[in-house]
Design a protein around this motif. Structure first.
Motif, short mmCIF file in Angstrom:
data_model
loop_
_atom_site.label_atom_id
_atom_site.label_comp_id
_atom_site.label_asym_id
_atom_site.label_seq_id
_atom_site.Cartn_x
_atom_site.Cartn_y
_atom_site.Cartn_z
N LYS A 1 -3.28 -12.01 -52.96
CA LYS A 1 -4.00 -11.29 -51.89
C LYS A 1 -4.87 -10.17 -52.47
CE LYS A 1 -0.60 -12.29 -48.25
NZ LYS A 1 0.14 -13.29 -49.04
N ILE A 2 -5.66 -10.52 -53.47
CA ILE A 2 -6.53 -9.56 -54.15
C ILE A 2 -7.85 -9.42 -53.39
CG2 ILE A 2 -7.75 -9.03 -56.30
CD1 ILE A 2 -5.64 -10.74 -57.76
N GLU A 3 -8.23 -8.20 -53.13
CA GLU A 3 -9.49 -7.94 -52.43
C GLU A 3 -10.67 -8.14 -53.38
OE1 GLU A 3 -11.84 -4.23 -50.22
OE2 GLU A 3 -9.82 -3.95 -51.06
N LEU A 4 -11.75 -8.73 -52.87
CA LEU A 4 -12.97 -8.95 -53.65
C LEU A 4 -14.17 -8.35 -52.93
CD1 LEU A 4 -12.73 -12.74 -54.69
CD2 LEU A 4 -12.06 -10.74 -56.05
N PRO A 5 -15.26 -8.09 -53.67
CA PRO A 5 -16.50 -7.71 -52.97
C PRO A 5 -16.91 -8.81 -52.00
CG PRO A 5 -16.68 -7.31 -55.33
CD PRO A 5 -15.40 -8.06 -55.14
N ALA A 6 -17.47 -8.42 -50.88
CA ALA A 6 -17.77 -9.36 -49.80
C ALA A 6 -18.79 -10.43 -50.20
CB ALA A 6 -18.29 -8.60 -48.58
N ILE A 7 -19.58 -10.19 -51.23
CA ILE A 7 -20.62 -11.17 -51.58
C ILE A 7 -20.04 -12.46 -52.15
CG2 ILE A 7 -22.34 -9.38 -51.97
CD1 ILE A 7 -22.08 -9.80 -54.92
N TYR A 8 -18.75 -12.49 -52.46
CA TYR A 8 -18.12 -13.73 -52.90
C TYR A 8 -17.86 -14.70 -51.75
CZ TYR A 8 -17.37 -12.35 -57.75
OH TYR A 8 -17.55 -12.01 -59.06
N TYR A 9 -18.01 -14.21 -50.53
CA TYR A 9 -17.82 -15.06 -49.35
C TYR A 9 -19.17 -15.24 -48.64
CZ TYR A 9 -12.99 -13.86 -50.32
OH TYR A 9 -11.78 -13.70 -50.95
N ALA A 10 -19.30 -16.34 -47.93
CA ALA A 10 -20.57 -16.67 -47.29
C ALA A 10 -21.01 -15.58 -46.31
CB ALA A 10 -20.47 -18.02 -46.57
N HIS A 11 -22.27 -15.22 -46.38
CA HIS A 11 -22.85 -14.20 -45.51
C HIS A 11 -24.35 -14.44 -45.45
CE1 HIS A 11 -23.18 -12.78 -49.64
NE2 HIS A 11 -24.17 -11.97 -49.27
N VAL A 12 -25.00 -13.91 -44.43
CA VAL A 12 -26.45 -14.06 -44.30
C VAL A 12 -27.12 -13.01 -45.18
CG1 VAL A 12 -28.42 -13.96 -42.74
CG2 VAL A 12 -26.26 -14.98 -41.97
N ARG A 13 -28.05 -13.47 -46.03
CA ARG A 13 -28.67 -12.57 -46.99
C ARG A 13 -30.12 -12.98 -47.23
NH1 ARG A 13 -25.52 -9.73 -50.72
NH2 ARG A 13 -26.74 -8.49 -52.19
N GLU A 14 -30.97 -12.02 -47.54
CA GLU A 14 -32.35 -12.32 -47.90
C GLU A 14 -32.38 -12.82 -49.35
OE1 GLU A 14 -34.88 -8.95 -47.29
OE2 GLU A 14 -35.13 -9.40 -45.15
N VAL A 15 -32.98 -13.99 -49.55
CA VAL A 15 -33.08 -14.60 -50.87
C VAL A 15 -34.42 -15.29 -51.00
CG1 VAL A 15 -30.59 -14.95 -51.24
CG2 VAL A 15 -31.92 -16.69 -50.02
N PHE A 16 -34.80 -15.59 -52.23
CA PHE A 16 -36.01 -16.39 -52.47
C PHE A 16 -35.71 -17.38 -53.59
CE2 PHE A 16 -36.30 -12.82 -55.33
CZ PHE A 16 -36.78 -13.36 -56.52
N ARG A 17 -36.50 -18.45 -53.65
CA ARG A 17 -36.25 -19.55 -54.58
C ARG A 17 -37.01 -19.33 -55.88
NH1 ARG A 17 -31.99 -23.04 -54.29
NH2 ARG A 17 -32.50 -25.12 -55.03
N ARG A 18 -36.29 -19.43 -57.01
CA ARG A 18 -36.93 -19.39 -58.32
C ARG A 18 -36.07 -20.17 -59.31
NH1 ARG A 18 -38.18 -13.71 -61.13
NH2 ARG A 18 -39.67 -13.61 -59.38
N GLY A 19 -36.68 -21.08 -60.03
CA GLY A 19 -35.95 -21.84 -61.04
C GLY A 19 -34.79 -22.65 -60.48
N GLY A 20 -34.93 -23.08 -59.23
CA GLY A 20 -33.87 -23.87 -58.62
C GLY A 20 -32.70 -23.05 -58.13
N MET A 21 -32.83 -21.70 -58.08
CA MET A 21 -31.74 -20.84 -57.63
C MET A 21 -32.23 -19.89 -56.54
SD MET A 21 -29.62 -19.83 -61.08
CE MET A 21 -30.89 -18.68 -61.59
N TRP A 22 -31.29 -19.45 -55.70
CA TRP A 22 -31.58 -18.45 -54.68
C TRP A 22 -31.28 -17.07 -55.26
CZ3 TRP A 22 -34.43 -20.04 -50.92
CH2 TRP A 22 -34.28 -21.31 -50.38
N LEU A 23 -32.32 -16.28 -55.51
CA LEU A 23 -32.17 -14.94 -56.07
C LEU A 23 -32.39 -13.88 -54.99
CD1 LEU A 23 -34.13 -15.31 -59.44
CD2 LEU A 23 -31.68 -15.56 -59.04
N ALA A 24 -31.76 -12.72 -55.19
CA ALA A 24 -31.91 -11.62 -54.24
C ALA A 24 -33.12 -10.78 -54.61
CB ALA A 24 -30.65 -10.76 -54.26
#
Length: 313
Positions: free
Chosen positions: A213-236
């Motif tokens: 039951k270790i707490e993690l930063p919330a970004i490890y779980y799905a959330h709505v975020r602004e991203v853009f596509r570069r090199g086949g990846m979604w970057l912030a």
């Protein structure tokens, strides 16, 4: 009990009296922490606020409880880290009253000792501040959260990895580690990198997080975020240099499998908002988290090994 539940808990129902797979991994890691405490004078734990370093710290605290942790923490801050991860780092340090050293890439750039890269990423620039901190504080053992399943260069590395006086890694100087016997001998100026999670997989890490039951930063779980596509990846997007002209920012449901510099760590499309869903998602994946989401590993076929030879994690 369902198959999904078994996967989430990392259990083996065949023999209720046997140690589980996670028990064995935990025992090995605790043994490694205690070995280092007995062999070295000034160990330090690399702690970024990423999931592997979080699990590593949890194991270290367990290894010496109820005594305080006998090691300091070290974070190499690129200046392009995710704000959620830095906030988590500071929270954990305050909660456990830990000693934290921060090596800042920005400070080295401001002093003219490092130069920004044309691609904007600072992840490869971490080596110089890291080696400077090791030398300044005379750390002789440095714990890292690297795992052999992440990347082929890391698969070559031993649990105790000798580094030369320049912080460089030479695979030809790797020592045998039969029967979990670790050789920490090193010459003046050299140090040893120690990897307690070497034999863990990404799935093991998540199963252990669920069990403990270790707490993690919330970004490890799905959330709505602004991203853009570069090199086949979604970057912030951010001050590091994204997006460029022609790159469109979108709002997507994503999560992060690994966390590093914002400029080289990609998000993945995901609906996994709970730890059980994340575990099921990872169990079905055929790509490691670095292979799927780290642009710095795509610079060349031997990108990680080249950086390790220069003193990288």
């Amino acid at each position: 009990m369902t198959v999904v539940a078994d996967i989430a808990e990392g259990t083996d129902t065949a023999d209720p009296y046997a140690l589980t797979h996670l028990d064995v991994l935990e025992s090995e890691a605790v043994h490694i922490f205690r070995e280092v405490a007995g062999e070295f004078e000034r160990p330090v734990i690399l702690f970024s606020g990423g999931k592997d370093s979080i699990v590593m710290l949890h194991l270290a605290l367990k290894a010496f409880a109820p005594a305080p942790l006998p090691f300091a923490l070290l974070h190499v801050d690129t200046g392009h880290n995710f704000p959620e991860v830095l906030a988590y780092r500071d929270k954990v340090v305050a909660e456990h009253r830990l000693r934290l050293h921060v090596a800042s890439v920005q400070e080295f750039i401001d002093r003219g000792e490092l130069r920004e890269r044309p691609d904007g990423t600072r992840n490869p620039l971490q080596t110089v501040p890291l080696l400077h901190a090791i030398d300044t504080h005379r750390f002789d053992a440095v714990f890292g959260g690297g795992r052999r399943d992440e990347e082929k260069a890391r698969a070559k590395e031993r649990v105790f990895s000798l580094r030369d006086e320049f912080g460089g890694w030479d695979p030809r100087r790797q020592r045998p580690e039969l029967w979990q016997l670790y050789n920490g001998r090193h010459a003046p100026g050299e140090h040893v990198r120690v990897f307690p999670l070497s034999n863990w997989t990404e799935l093991d890490v998540w199963q252990y997080i669920a069990r403990e039951k270790i707490e993690l930063p919330a970004i490890y779980y799905a959330h709505v975020r602004e991203v853009f596509r570069r090199g086949g990846m979604w970057l912030a997007p951010g001050a590091w240099g994204g997006p460029r002209k022609g790159e469109t920012v979108e709002r997507r449901m994503v999560r992060y499998r690994t966390v590093g510099d914002m400029s080289c760590t990609g998000a993945v499309d995901s609906e996994a908002t709970t730890i059980e869903q994340v575990i099921a998602e990872i169990a079905a994946s055929r790509l490691t988290e670095r292979g799927a989401t780290r642009a710095d590993d795509r610079l060349s076929e031997a990108a990680m090994e080249d950086r390790k030879r220069e003193g990288y994690f």
